[in-house]
Design an enzyme around this catalytic site. Structure first.
Site: not given
Ligand code: AP5
Length: 195
Positions: A13, A88, A128, A134, A145
């Protein structure tokens, strides 16, 4: 163009959201990144969010709705935006629809869903963890998650399908392959919307 990015943790994402924002010339908000910055800076928001983030569960809605409301109030997002990580759960999606309506902002155009199998998600996030350290990229938190995504976020796919806004895109392959798939899917959907 007003879009949201859906998909499990590690589905891409953030990676694809940033590329799309650049390509479309609109700002990008990652709610996860905003919360991580707040934790790093030791703000009240960060202190409230940290326990849920460390556990891999969702931070309370009222915190997220305030973050998104403040961000959307900035002039930069008037012409369009990419939201990644929000909404979410159903209550957040409904709150976003209400917020857009109340501020006279046009409704969302599309919801992009990046589809990646669970084991690939785990492998990406463990990689990662080794590269960046992280805090929530620990195997038991990653699995939580994914469970939270399946239980609370996946139902949004039905919500946006019912509105004719869901663009499901296979999220495996190289980053550029996935990006080209999204652009192609978007071009088709925009063409259909225009006819
Ligand atoms: P990346 O692009 O970072 O993927 P992502 O889907 O953004 O992953 P996240 O781990 O950031 O998502 P998440 O939903 O768990 O965490 P968030 O930060 O939103 O890619 C991931 C990895 O894969 C990277 O190393 C990248 O380089 C690699 N990659 C990407 N594409 C690739 C490909 N094609 N092939 C190979 N590798 C690839 O949220 C974190 C926390 O915040 C949540 O757990 C929650 O506690 C809180 N939070 C955030 N938003 C909310 C909300 N709306 N409501 C409540 N809590 C929330």
């Amino acid at each position: 163009m007003r879009m949201i990015m859906l998909g499990g943790p590690g589905s891409g994402k953030g990676t694809q959201g940033e590329k799309l924002a650049q390509a479309l010339g609109v700002p990008h908000l990652s709610t996860g990144e905003a919360l991580r910055n707040a934790v790093r800076d030791g703000t009240e928001l960060g202190r409230k969010a940290k326990p849920s983030m460390d556990a891999g569960t969702l931070v309370p809605d009222e915190i997220l709705v305030a973050v998104v409301r403040n961000w959307l109030a900035q002039p930069g997002s008037a012409a369009g935006f990419i939201l990644d990580g929000y909404p979410r759960r159903l209550t957040q999606a409904q709150a976003l629809d209400t917020l857009l309506r109340e501020t006279g902002t046009p409704a969302l155009d599309f919801a992009v869903d990046l589809e990646v199998a669970g084991e690939e998600l785990v492998q990406r996030l463990l990689l990662r963890a080794r590269e960046q350290g992280r805090a929530d990229d620990r195997v038991e938190v990653i699995r939580n998650r994914i469970r939270v995504y399946e239980a609370e976020t996946r139902p949004l796919l039905d919500y946006y399908t019912a509105q004719g806004k869901l663009l499901a895109v296979p999220g495996s392959g190289t980053i550029d392959e996935v990006f080209q798939r999204i652009l192609a899917r978007l071009a088709t959907a925009r063409g259909q919307a225009a006819t």
